[in-house]
Design an enzyme around this catalytic site. Structure first.
Site, PDB file in Angstrom:
ATOM      1  N   HIS A 193      41.966  41.914  43.631  1.00 53.25           N
ATOM      2  CA  HIS A 193      41.675  41.127  44.839  1.00 53.25           C
ATOM      3  C   HIS A 193      40.182  41.214  45.187  1.00 53.25           C
ATOM      4  CE1 HIS A 193      42.802  39.643  49.000  1.00 53.25           C
ATOM      5  NE2 HIS A 193      41.613  40.195  49.240  1.00 53.25           N
ATOM      6  N   GLU A 194      39.658  42.449  45.222  1.00 52.95           N
ATOM      7  CA  GLU A 194      38.259  42.618  45.631  1.00 52.95           C
ATOM      8  C   GLU A 194      37.294  42.015  44.618  1.00 52.95           C
ATOM      9  OE1 GLU A 194      37.894  43.468  48.654  1.00 52.95           O
ATOM     10  OE2 GLU A 194      40.017  44.007  48.774  1.00 52.95           O
TER      11      GLU A 194
ATOM     12  N   HIS B 184      36.828  38.342  44.987  1.00 52.17           N
ATOM     13  CA  HIS B 184      35.868  38.007  46.046  1.00 52.17           C
ATOM     14  C   HIS B 184      34.430  37.904  45.527  1.00 52.17           C
ATOM     15  CE1 HIS B 184      38.207  37.884  49.663  1.00 52.17           C
ATOM     16  NE2 HIS B 184      38.660  39.115  49.558  1.00 52.17           N
TER      17      HIS B 184
ATOM     18  N   ALA C  41      40.392  47.693  51.472  1.00 56.61           N
ATOM     19  CA  ALA C  41      39.173  47.678  50.664  1.00 56.61           C
ATOM     20  C   ALA C  41      38.254  46.596  51.218  1.00 56.61           C
ATOM     21  CB  ALA C  41      39.500  47.399  49.199  1.00 56.61           C
TER      22      ALA C  41
END
Length: 878
Positions: free
Chosen positions: A313-314, A317, A278
């Site tokens: 996780h993304e 960010h 991703a």
């Protein structure tokens, strides 16, 4: 345009960074992709701040055709035409020369350009999807780490942040997405022009555009952020789980970082052709289908967990990386290590029953494995050219990075750590930061010497093995650089030591700052502890090092495991350290097998999963080191896992745990690979029923990989029906997770003729380029065939994949399993004639792994009592 050859441009060549005499402030970018011709045209107006005298502007561009006559720089009082426009493809820069010095201050640089929608899954590229039985192209961007330059001329460095105003001209029936919400659409016949809100300040690698036909699901956070999941038409229901995770995770991070999500919308989209898992583009996160879509009927529990952790996780960010951005790629780990660690924090909050922090140990193990090589690299690694960046998107940046963060959080305390992170995010929001900036904030908040402590973990590669010996009622600790090769290393660390004795109530911690230190055992032992109590160092595996115990302490720990005295994390750690020490020839295989037998009544998923992984690796090395013992070693492993498999059974129980659902499949896969006849027969029986009825309940998603592996283990040239049937399932499914499950099973075949068919199939048009690597886990019997095949197809593989981590996976998967010095020389000789900078680090690591295996083989062959020990274990009744 001529190549950049004249001496007046030499000063700009071969530099890792762009010159700083001018910086971008705002991009007005217009793109018009032609999805039929796979081309695009564009124009960009860049507001540039000229900060020192220059008649040159130097920025990044690659694989673009620049209209030289369009290049001009407008200051408030004058228009400057470019007298020279020179491209250096090698350095991926464009040098614009003007007839006189440009005035200091703001001006507007205009450039018109054209490019190709490539097939390499980077820059501005095309992905192919099916709609109503017809193949169609979509246009997708993937700019990290340094590929925005393949879409438009720009200052393609993370520190060169600017705002972006994007306009797209696309066919009117298509969906066109970018980082920000649409503010206006103008339809003109079969085309439309889409205007987007101007973005906040961000780095070029986070700019995103996707154009194609999509369905979507939508929800909103409590504070009004619109969240959507886009996917191929007809698959919207598969985005529901990811949508729920995203909405809840934004709330978790808002509270944890004490800063709300900074954009008005968040789109997440599944892309059929996507190299990474991703990409965290600001406000438009792109994913592989396998990492975003979840099908209640056909996705396994492991798929569900992957979707949750990748989404978390993304979204991490959006704060760590997008709002606060690393200053340069040396600090990549600030993005990836933190996003990995924080994703577990979110997943644990959403799904506490997954025991995700225990599973985090698998991340640590992957980091320890890679960092145990001499050819590893520090967490902070010098980057001198864009071609070097891809190779550091690895287990060091992600997994070691996340592990040292966990270690530091454990040392400072969770509350202090959270306060410091919130302060760091506020201080560097909309800006860039270096590793030392984070340490400074943590040091301010905690009063601890964070800089000094953490420099030893981020600025040097590797980690210590802490040897623990009990002598005369004193515990002696000694640290040394741990290398899987067994060679002496020269590193030294400030290591947080935690230990307990006989009970988790009798606990002590200190910093090991020198090579050695000793503790009086009386200072450690609580009232309940006895002189013969077990002693466990690195409690719950919170720190990033190995522990080596003397024989007496090792025996006590084995006994503690058998008597169920230790936590799940500690049982995992003792096993994993023992395996690494055996591989490094610091401990015998006999002692490792004896320790493994102590886990015969193990029930926890994470421990059993690692036990399975280790047993498969031990069987592979034993096949080279002691082939005459292989059948008995396999029998030992079958006996070790059979009880757990029988406890779980083949069929899911009503309301069973997520972890048991994952464990069942892993246990049955292992038994099939070890040749357990009962498992193979039942698997094949169920497969036949499944072939007749794909909706049957006898083959739920969690069982499928195990069954597919069992089928492939029994396939040979005279009995290939199982292989042909599995290919039929592959061709008939449109679920990416099912396709990758099948690809990951094919390599279990042991027949040379079928193996070459499988390898050729991986490079056929039937397999998307991103997915071929899933099929590279080839059986022991196929190693040589796979190596010859790689050599024969190397030029084609390089042409297909170009630079990037996918091409390195071919090398590491095919080369690393060998275990002879002769083979290492053969590999070196082949690649000597076709070396490319983007494979250099991976190749060195893979060759080192061969050397590690070869040395381990020799060590096993020198063990005197191994045969007797294996016989005793194989026929022991559990």
């Amino acid at each position: 345009m001529a190549d950049l050859a004249t001496k007046k441009y030499e000063q700009f060549r071969g530099q890792p960074r762009l010159p700083k005499f001018a910086l971008p402030k705002r991009y007005d970018l217009k793109l018009k992709p032609d999805l039929d011709a796979c081309k695009f045209s564009g124009a960009v107006d860049i507001a540039v701040d000229v900060v020192s005298e220059t008649k040159f502007l130097v920025l990044n561009a690659a694989e673009l055709s620049i209209d030289s006559k369009s290049v001009q720089f407008k200051s408030p009082n004058k228009v400057f035409e470019a007298v020279e426009v020179e491209m250096c493809e090698e350095d991926e820069i464009i040098v614009l020369e003007f007839g006189e010095n440009l005035p200091i201050g703001l001006g507007l640089l205009s450039i018109v350009f054209q490019g190709t929608l490539n097939d390499r899954m980077k820059g501005f590229y095309r992905s192919v999807y099916e709609h109503n039985g017809e193949n169609k192209n979509m246009a997708v961007t993937q700019f990290e780490p340094a590929d925005a330059r393949r879409c438009f001329p720009c200052w393609d460095e993370p520190a060169c942040k600017a705002t972006f105003k994007i306009t797209l001209e696309v066919p009117s029936e298509l969906v066109a997405l970018s980082n920000m919400p649409v503010i206006e659409e103008k339809v003109n016949g079969h085309m439309k022009t889409v205007y987007y809100q101007e973005s906040p300040i961000m780095s070029t690698y986070l700019v995103a555009v996707v154009v194609g036909l999509f369905d979507y699901l939508e929800d909103h956070t409590p504070d009004g952020i619109a969240v959507r999941v886009y996917c191929k038409v007809g698959k919207a229901n598969q985005g529901k789980f990811a949508l729920d995770v995203a909405v809840n995770t934004l709330g978790i991070y808002k509270e944890y970082f004490a800063v709300p999500y900074s954009l008005p919308k968040l789109d997440m989209i599944a892309i059929p052709d996507f190299a990474a898992g991703a990409m965290e583009n600001y406000g438009l996160v792109t994913y592989r289908e396998t990492a975003l879509l979840y099908d209640e009927k056909h996705s396994a529990a492991a798929n569900k967990q992957r979707v949750a952790t990748v989404v978390a996780h993304e979204l991490a960010h959006q704060w760590f990386g997008n709002l606060v951005t690393m200053e340069w790629w040396t600090h990549l780990w600030l993005n990836e290590g933190f996003a990995t660690w924080v994703s577990y924090l979110a997943a644990d909050s959403l799904f506490p029953e997954w025991q995700i922090w225990t599973q985090f140990l698998e991340e640590s193990t992957e980091g320890l494995r890679l960092d145990g090589l001499a050819e590893s690299h520090p967490i902070e690694v010098d980057i001198n050219h864009a071609a070097e960046i891809d190779e550091i998107f690895d287990a060091i940046s992600y997994r070691k990075g996340a592990s040292v963060i966990r270690m530091l959080q454990s040392y400072l305390g969770a509350e202090c750590f959270q306060r410091a992170l919130a302060k760091y995010i506020k201080r560097y929001a909309c800006s860039n930061a270096k590793t030392e900036d984070l340490w400074s904030v943590l040091q301010e908040e905690s009063g601890e010497p964070v800089n000094q402590l953490m420099d030893s973990w981020t600025k040097q590669k590797g980690y210590p093995v802490v040897s623990v010996t009990l002598k005369d009622q004193k515990l002696e600790f000694e640290q040394s650089h741990f290398l899987l090769s067994g060679s002496p290393g020269d590193g030294q660390w400030i290591a947080p030591i935690t230990l307990c004795c006989g009970s988790y109530d009798a606990r002590k911690s200190f910093l090991l700052q020198s090579k050695s230190e000793s503790l009086d055992i009386k200072d450690l032992m609580g009232a309940a502890a006895k002189p013969s109590s077990w002693i466990k160092v690195n409690v719950d595996q919170t720190s990033f090092y190995r522990v080596k115990y003397d024989e007496n302490l090792s025996a006590r720990l084995r006994h503690a495991i058998e008597n169920k005295c230790l936590s799940t994390m500690d049982r995992y750690g003792i096993l994993d350290d023992s395996y690494a020490l055996s591989m490094a020839c610091q401990q015998s295989l006999t002692s490792l097998l004896a320790l493994m037998s102590a886990f015969r009544e193990e029930t926890e998923y994470t421990v059993l999963s690692n036990l399975i992984s280790i047993s498969l690796k031990v069987a592979r090395i034993a096949a080279d080191a002691a082939p005459e013992l292989l059948d008995d070693i396999k029998l030992f492993f079958i006996n070790l896992f059979r009880n757990s498999a029988e406890r779980l059974g083949w069929d899911p129980k009503p309301d069973e745990s997520h972890l048991n659902a994952m464990l069942r499949g892993e246990l049955l896969t292992a038994l099939a690979l070890f040749g357990d006849d009962t498992t193979q027969k039942e698997a094949i029986r169920r497969f036949q029923i499944f072939l007749d009825d794909r909706n049957t309940s006898v083959l739920p998603p969690d069982l499928r990989r195990a069954v597919y592996v069992a089928v492939m283990v029994t396939v040979n040239k005279s009995n290939r029906s199982g292989y042909d049937s599995l290919l039929r399932v592959y061709r008939e499914t449109d679920l990416s997770q099912e396709k990758t499950r099948i690809l990951g099973s094919l390599g279990s075949c042991r027949d040379p003729e079928i193996i070459i068919e499988i390898l050729n199939f991986l490079l056929s048009p039937e397999v998307r380029s991103q997915d071929a690597v899933h099929g590279l886990a080839i059986s022991l019997e196929g190693r040589e065939i796979a190596w010859k095949w790689l050599q024969d197809h190397w030029d084609n593989i390089c042409k297909t994949y170009g630079a990037g981590f996918l091409v390195t996976r071919f090398i590491s998967s095919v080369v690393s399993p060998f275990s002879s010095y002769e083979k290492a020389k053969e590999v070196e000789a082949f690649f000597a004639s076709c070396m490319k900078p983007f494979i250099a680090r991976t190749l060195k690591q893979s060759i080192e792994r061969i050397h590690v295996n070869a040395k381990w083989v020799q060590s096993i062959q020198d063990e005197k009592n191994l045969a007797d020990a294996v016989k005793e274990l194989a026929y022991r009744k559990f």
